[in-house]
Write a protein that holds these residues in place. Structure first.
Motif, short mmCIF file in Angstrom:
data_model
loop_
_atom_site.label_atom_id
_atom_site.label_comp_id
_atom_site.label_asym_id
_atom_site.label_seq_id
_atom_site.Cartn_x
_atom_site.Cartn_y
_atom_site.Cartn_z
N TYR A 50 0.82 -1.21 0.00
CA TYR A 50 0.00 0.00 0.00
C TYR A 50 0.85 1.26 0.00
O TYR A 50 0.65 2.17 -0.81
N TRP A 51 1.84 1.33 0.92
CA TRP A 51 2.59 2.57 1.06
C TRP A 51 3.55 2.79 -0.10
O TRP A 51 3.86 3.92 -0.46
N GLU A 52 4.05 1.70 -0.72
CA GLU A 52 4.88 1.90 -1.91
C GLU A 52 4.04 2.51 -3.03
O GLU A 52 4.47 3.46 -3.71
N ASN A 53 2.82 2.01 -3.20
CA ASN A 53 1.96 2.56 -4.23
C ASN A 53 1.48 3.97 -3.89
O ASN A 53 1.31 4.81 -4.77
N TRP A 54 1.28 4.23 -2.60
CA TRP A 54 0.90 5.59 -2.18
C TRP A 54 2.00 6.58 -2.53
O TRP A 54 1.74 7.67 -3.04
N ILE A 55 3.26 6.17 -2.26
CA ILE A 55 4.39 7.05 -2.57
C ILE A 55 4.52 7.23 -4.08
O ILE A 55 4.82 8.32 -4.57
N ALA A 56 4.29 6.15 -4.85
CA ALA A 56 4.36 6.25 -6.30
C ALA A 56 3.30 7.21 -6.83
O ALA A 56 3.52 7.93 -7.79
N VAL A 84 -4.08 -0.37 -5.89
CA VAL A 84 -3.39 0.60 -6.73
C VAL A 84 -2.61 -0.11 -7.84
O VAL A 84 -1.86 -1.05 -7.58
N VAL A 85 -2.81 0.34 -9.09
CA VAL A 85 -2.08 -0.20 -10.24
C VAL A 85 -1.53 0.97 -11.05
O VAL A 85 -1.98 2.11 -10.91
N THR A 86 -0.55 0.70 -11.91
CA THR A 86 0.05 1.73 -12.75
C THR A 86 -0.05 1.31 -14.21
O THR A 86 0.33 0.19 -14.57
#
Length: 360
Positions: A31-37, A190-192
């Motif tokens: 979650y937090w890696e995607n939040w930072i991204a 979260v996806v990119t």
């Protein structure tokens, strides 16, 4: 500066953030890696908040031999003064009963009992001080926990349909990529996306679904929408059904879309607009239809290269009036070029994965 402080305070008061810093697990890490991204401009605040949590290092108060001797000296000096000045005893007798009793007990303790009592107090004071004294610890040597991610991509000429860990269905157009975690966390999904993708989101009101594409983040709960960022000058988000909110990660602007509305974002200017769109046109690629609507020559060239996985070399110049409109459903490249050449008057040849177009 005030905004940065507010963001740090928000992070410090977030129990999930604190738990991620102190006792991370796989879901929190994802979650937090995607939040930072999704919020790269908040990286410094995240580091500062993390440093303030991880950096609490209590100072240790040592009780050295010198302190022990000083305490013993003060006790013995106090006793001598008390014995030499009897008036001190009379003053003690004048205090209230409870305090008098405490003083009486203290005076009648032997020397080493008094020393032990004071040393115990010093140690307790040291422990209490440790809860309030802290020193920031550097983060340079920290190794961020690695989050397991999956990347699905398509080459030119390919399309792909698959499901995400939550059951959400995704269609990727040619020359596109989607990155997502092995498992979604308990807070959000979260996806990119790079390129073009169509999403049918499995509803989960407790975990909004977020698609990060360029400067924008599309947020949905249960809905269907298409995102196209093939054109470097324009990113389009088209809502088929349901409702989505689109956040601009640079300006923090929020725009809500209703079914049938398309958000057009222009990265160079940072401006956005909303317009109606044809669902049939937007969804054509998903159904195997190569569709053009008043497309310029170079738009057609890029689409053909991506759709069929070829490279196109052009000699001569197309006419200024080139605006192509047409549908080509599941047709091979040779047939598509033959129809275009008849309308726009050019010659072509195909050699394996290379196409040569010549204008007179």
């Amino acid at each position: 500066m005030e905004e940065s402080k507010d963001q740090i305070n928000i992070l410090l008061s977030d129990p999930e953030f604190v738990r991620w810093v102190k006792k991370p697990d796989r879901d929190l890490e994802i979650y937090w890696e995607n939040w930072i991204a999704a919020h790269p401009d908040r990286l410094s605040e995240v580091k500062t908040a993390k440093e303030m949590i991880l950096g609490i290092r209590f100072s240790h108060l040592e009780v050295g031999g010198g302190l022990k001797k000083d305490v013993l000296h003060r006790i013995l000096a106090g006793e001598r003064a008390l014995m030499e000045d009897p008036s001190a005893l009379r003053v003690e007798k004048a205090v209230s009963g409870k305090l008098k009793q405490k003083k009486f007990l203290w005076v009648h303790m032997d020397q080493w009992t008094k020393v032990a009592a004071i040393l115990i107090f010093v140690v307790l004071f040291s422990l209490i001080a440790q809860w309030y004294a802290y020193a920031p610890a550097p983060l340079e040597n920290e190794t961020a926990p690695e989050i397991a991610m999956i990347s699905k991509s398509t080459l030119f000429g390919e399309k792909l349909n698959f499901k995400l860990p939550d059951g959400t269905s995704v269609w990727l157009n040619s020359g596109s990529e989607l990155r997502y975690p092995v498992t979604f966390d308990s807070v959000s999904r979260v996806v990119t996306l790079i390129g073009e993708g169509y999403f049918e989101i499995v509803e989960d009101s407790g975990r909004p679904f977020k698609v990060v594409s360029g400067d924008l983040t599309t947020i949905a709960i249960g809905t269907a929408f298409n995102i196209n960022q093939f054109n470097e000058e324009k990113l389009c988000i088209s809502l088929i059904n349901g409702k989505v909110k689109v956040e601009n990660n640079l300006t923090e602007e929020n725009i809500t879309l209703d079914p049938g509305q398309q958000l057009r974002y222009f990265p160079e200017s940072g401006k956005s607009s909303i317009a109606k769109f044809s669902a049939e046109d937007i969804m054509a690629w998903k159904e195997g239809v190569l569709k053009f609507s008043n497309a310029s020559f170079w738009e057609v060239v890029k689409s053909l290269e991506r759709w069929y996985g070829v490279s196109i070399t052009v000699s001569g110049r197309p006419g200024n009036s080139w605006l192509l409109t047409g549908d080509y459903k599941n047709q091979n490249l040779d047939l598509v070029l033959e129809r275009m050449a008849y309308i726009e008057a050019f010659e072509y040849s195909i050699k394996q994965k290379k196409v040569y177009i010549k204008f007179q």
